[in-house]
Design a protein around this motif. Structure first.
Motif, PDB file in Angstrom:
ATOM      1  N   VAL A  13       0.896  -1.124  -0.080  1.00  0.00           N
ATOM      2  CA  VAL A  13       0.067  -0.011  -0.216  1.00  0.00           C
ATOM      3  C   VAL A  13       0.940   1.223  -0.193  1.00  0.00           C
ATOM      4  O   VAL A  13       0.431   2.051  -0.610  1.00  0.00           O
ATOM      5  CB  VAL A  13      -0.970   0.034   1.149  1.00  0.00           C
ATOM      6  N   GLY A  14       1.975   1.379   0.911  1.00  0.00           N
ATOM      7  CA  GLY A  14       2.803   2.235   0.871  1.00  0.00           C
ATOM      8  C   GLY A  14       3.766   2.532  -0.486  1.00  0.00           C
ATOM      9  O   GLY A  14       3.705   3.790  -0.919  1.00  0.00           O
ATOM     10  N   MET A  15       3.927   1.401  -1.043  1.00  0.00           N
ATOM     11  CA  MET A  15       4.590   1.777  -2.266  1.00  0.00           C
ATOM     12  C   MET A  15       3.670   2.180  -3.490  1.00  0.00           C
ATOM     13  O   MET A  15       4.055   2.996  -4.447  1.00  0.00           O
ATOM     14  CB  MET A  15       5.156   0.435  -2.890  1.00  0.00           C
ATOM     15  N   VAL A  16       2.552   1.677  -3.487  1.00  0.00           N
ATOM     16  CA  VAL A  16       1.463   2.112  -4.475  1.00  0.00           C
ATOM     17  C   VAL A  16       1.206   3.723  -4.257  1.00  0.00           C
ATOM     18  O   VAL A  16       0.919   4.202  -5.370  1.00  0.00           O
ATOM     19  CB  VAL A  16       0.170   1.284  -4.359  1.00  0.00           C
ATOM     20  N   ILE A  17       1.333   4.120  -3.206  1.00  0.00           N
ATOM     21  CA  ILE A  17       1.009   5.617  -2.999  1.00  0.00           C
ATOM     22  C   ILE A  17       2.557   6.346  -3.431  1.00  0.00           C
ATOM     23  O   ILE A  17       2.429   7.516  -4.039  1.00  0.00           O
ATOM     24  CB  ILE A  17       0.485   5.949  -1.626  1.00  0.00           C
ATOM     25  N   THR A  18       3.658   5.726  -2.975  1.00  0.00           N
ATOM     26  CA  THR A  18       4.988   6.510  -3.180  1.00  0.00           C
ATOM     27  C   THR A  18       5.299   6.546  -4.572  1.00  0.00           C
ATOM     28  O   THR A  18       5.846   7.527  -4.845  1.00  0.00           O
ATOM     29  CB  THR A  18       5.945   5.536  -2.440  1.00  0.00           C
ATOM     30  N   ILE A  19       5.190   5.632  -5.301  1.00  0.00           N
ATOM     31  CA  ILE A  19       5.712   5.743  -6.809  1.00  0.00           C
ATOM     32  C   ILE A  19       5.071   6.809  -7.569  1.00  0.00           C
ATOM     33  O   ILE A  19       5.775   7.484  -8.231  1.00  0.00           O
ATOM     34  CB  ILE A  19       5.568   4.291  -7.440  1.00  0.00           C
ATOM     35  N   PRO A  20       3.619   6.598  -7.472  1.00  0.00           N
ATOM     36  CA  PRO A  20       3.015   7.919  -8.208  1.00  0.00           C
ATOM     37  C   PRO A  20       3.460   9.176  -7.621  1.00  0.00           C
ATOM     38  O   PRO A  20       3.575  10.350  -8.535  1.00  0.00           O
ATOM     39  CB  PRO A  20       1.575   7.926  -8.181  1.00  0.00           C
ATOM     40  N   TYR A  21       3.618   9.433  -6.548  1.00  0.00           N
ATOM     41  CA  TYR A  21       4.047  10.545  -5.974  1.00  0.00           C
ATOM     42  C   TYR A  21       5.424  11.002  -6.370  1.00  0.00           C
ATOM     43  O   TYR A  21       5.588  12.105  -6.520  1.00  0.00           O
ATOM     44  CB  TYR A  21       4.106  10.423  -4.258  1.00  0.00           C
ATOM     45  N   MET A  22       6.312  10.104  -6.527  1.00  0.00           N
ATOM     46  CA  MET A  22       7.574  10.213  -6.904  1.00  0.00           C
ATOM     47  C   MET A  22       7.798  10.616  -8.383  1.00  0.00           C
ATOM     48  O   MET A  22       8.388  11.501  -8.885  1.00  0.00           O
ATOM     49  CB  MET A  22       8.535   9.076  -6.738  1.00  0.00           C
ATOM     50  N   ILE A  23       6.750  10.385  -9.174  1.00  0.00           N
ATOM     51  CA  ILE A  23       6.628  10.588 -10.515  1.00  0.00           C
ATOM     52  C   ILE A  23       5.917  11.913 -10.815  1.00  0.00           C
ATOM     53  O   ILE A  23       6.293  12.818 -11.687  1.00  0.00           O
ATOM     54  CB  ILE A  23       5.989   9.456 -11.493  1.00  0.00           C
ATOM     55  N   TRP A  24       4.794  12.084 -10.331  1.00  0.00           N
ATOM     56  CA  TRP A  24       3.923  13.288 -10.295  1.00  0.00           C
ATOM     57  C   TRP A  24       3.651  14.036  -8.914  1.00  0.00           C
ATOM     58  O   TRP A  24       2.541  13.541  -8.287  1.00  0.00           O
ATOM     59  CB  TRP A  24       2.611  12.905 -10.994  1.00  0.00           C
ATOM     60  N   PRO A  25       4.572  14.674  -8.698  1.00  0.00           N
ATOM     61  CA  PRO A  25       4.485  15.352  -7.027  1.00  0.00           C
ATOM     62  C   PRO A  25       3.250  16.394  -7.085  1.00  0.00           C
ATOM     63  O   PRO A  25       3.569  17.469  -7.171  1.00  0.00           O
ATOM     64  CB  PRO A  25       5.611  15.882  -6.676  1.00  0.00           C
ATOM     65  N   THR A  26       2.076  15.930  -6.743  1.00  0.00           N
ATOM     66  CA  THR A  26       0.913  16.899  -6.848  1.00  0.00           C
ATOM     67  C   THR A  26       0.534  16.952  -5.153  1.00  0.00           C
ATOM     68  O   THR A  26       0.984  16.155  -4.329  1.00  0.00           O
ATOM     69  CB  THR A  26      -0.394  16.276  -7.360  1.00  0.00           C
ATOM     70  N   PRO A  27      -0.175  17.904  -4.836  1.00  0.00           N
ATOM     71  CA  PRO A  27      -0.460  18.148  -3.292  1.00  0.00           C
ATOM     72  C   PRO A  27      -1.245  16.856  -2.696  1.00  0.00           C
ATOM     73  O   PRO A  27      -1.023  16.464  -1.761  1.00  0.00           O
ATOM     74  CB  PRO A  27      -1.407  19.412  -3.359  1.00  0.00           C
ATOM     75  N   PHE A  28      -2.181  16.485  -3.617  1.00  0.00           N
ATOM     76  CA  PHE A  28      -2.993  15.214  -3.051  1.00  0.00           C
ATOM     77  C   PHE A  28      -2.216  13.969  -3.007  1.00  0.00           C
ATOM     78  O   PHE A  28      -2.298  13.416  -1.797  1.00  0.00           O
ATOM     79  CB  PHE A  28      -4.108  14.951  -4.341  1.00  0.00           C
ATOM     80  N   LEU A  29      -1.333  13.805  -3.942  1.00  0.00           N
ATOM     81  CA  LEU A  29      -0.418  12.691  -3.705  1.00  0.00           C
ATOM     82  C   LEU A  29       0.421  12.753  -2.535  1.00  0.00           C
ATOM     83  O   LEU A  29       0.866  11.915  -1.478  1.00  0.00           O
ATOM     84  CB  LEU A  29       0.483  12.253  -4.826  1.00  0.00           C
ATOM     85  N   MET A  30       0.970  13.918  -2.475  1.00  0.00           N
ATOM     86  CA  MET A  30       1.779  14.642  -1.177  1.00  0.00           C
ATOM     87  C   MET A  30       0.929  14.136   0.365  1.00  0.00           C
ATOM     88  O   MET A  30       1.686  13.679   1.212  1.00  0.00           O
ATOM     89  CB  MET A  30       2.246  15.764  -1.265  1.00  0.00           C
ATOM     90  N   PHE A  31      -0.201  14.460   0.005  1.00  0.00           N
ATOM     91  CA  PHE A  31      -1.032  14.422   1.419  1.00  0.00           C
ATOM     92  C   PHE A  31      -1.123  12.820   1.597  1.00  0.00           C
ATOM     93  O   PHE A  31      -0.966  12.418   2.776  1.00  0.00           O
ATOM     94  CB  PHE A  31      -2.286  14.996   1.018  1.00  0.00           C
ATOM     95  N   LEU A  32      -1.217  12.164   0.386  1.00  0.00           N
ATOM     96  CA  LEU A  32      -1.328  10.649   0.758  1.00  0.00           C
ATOM     97  C   LEU A  32      -0.232  10.100   1.273  1.00  0.00           C
ATOM     98  O   LEU A  32      -0.213   9.059   2.135  1.00  0.00           O
ATOM     99  CB  LEU A  32      -1.941  10.004  -0.559  1.00  0.00           C
ATOM    100  N   PHE A  33       0.889  10.319   0.516  1.00  0.00           N
ATOM    101  CA  PHE A  33       2.298  10.005   0.971  1.00  0.00           C
ATOM    102  C   PHE A  33       2.486  10.069   2.399  1.00  0.00           C
ATOM    103  O   PHE A  33       3.077   9.343   3.031  1.00  0.00           O
ATOM    104  CB  PHE A  33       3.294  10.555   0.061  1.00  0.00           C
ATOM    105  N   VAL A  34       2.375  11.575   2.769  1.00  0.00           N
ATOM    106  CA  VAL A  34       2.511  11.726   4.410  1.00  0.00           C
ATOM    107  C   VAL A  34       1.425  11.260   5.469  1.00  0.00           C
ATOM    108  O   VAL A  34       2.261  10.758   6.462  1.00  0.00           O
ATOM    109  CB  VAL A  34       2.502  13.539   4.321  1.00  0.00           C
ATOM    110  N   PHE A  35       0.410  11.099   4.979  1.00  0.00           N
ATOM    111  CA  PHE A  35      -0.412  10.772   6.025  1.00  0.00           C
ATOM    112  C   PHE A  35      -1.059   9.242   6.022  1.00  0.00           C
ATOM    113  O   PHE A  35      -1.609   8.852   6.801  1.00  0.00           O
ATOM    114  CB  PHE A  35      -1.768  11.697   5.897  1.00  0.00           C
ATOM    115  N   VAL A  36      -0.550   8.643   4.828  1.00  0.00           N
ATOM    116  CA  VAL A  36      -1.041   7.335   4.553  1.00  0.00           C
ATOM    117  C   VAL A  36       0.170   6.354   4.269  1.00  0.00           C
ATOM    118  O   VAL A  36       0.390   5.347   5.205  1.00  0.00           O
ATOM    119  CB  VAL A  36      -1.976   6.937   3.603  1.00  0.00           C
TER     120      VAL A  36
END
Length: 62
Positions: A13-36
């Motif tokens: 679950v953490g990697m599924v959120i982290t990989i898109p955040y590393m490719i497209w760092p949007t605020p929503f993905l940053m929120f998911l990365f930090v809090f999930v």
């Protein structure tokens, strides 16, 4: 089977959120990365360490 199954699910679950955040760092993905994702990684590490400690105590290594 249980020894690493739950931990591996949390890491996935953490990697599924982290990989898109590393490719497209949007605020929503940053929120998911930090809090999930980061709490998922933390939970997986802590629970794996607890399992290792229990296994070592059961085998009377420590």
């Amino acid at each position: 089977m249980r020894k690493v199954f739950i931990e591996s699910l949390f890491v996935i679950v953490g990697m599924v959120i982290t990989i898109p955040y590393m490719i497209w760092p949007t605020p929503f993905l940053m929120f998911l990365f930090v809090f999930v994702a980061q709490p998922c990684f933390l939970f997986a590490i802590v629970s794996a360490l607890i399992e290792i400690f229990r296994d070592l105590r059961k085998k009377k290594v420590i």
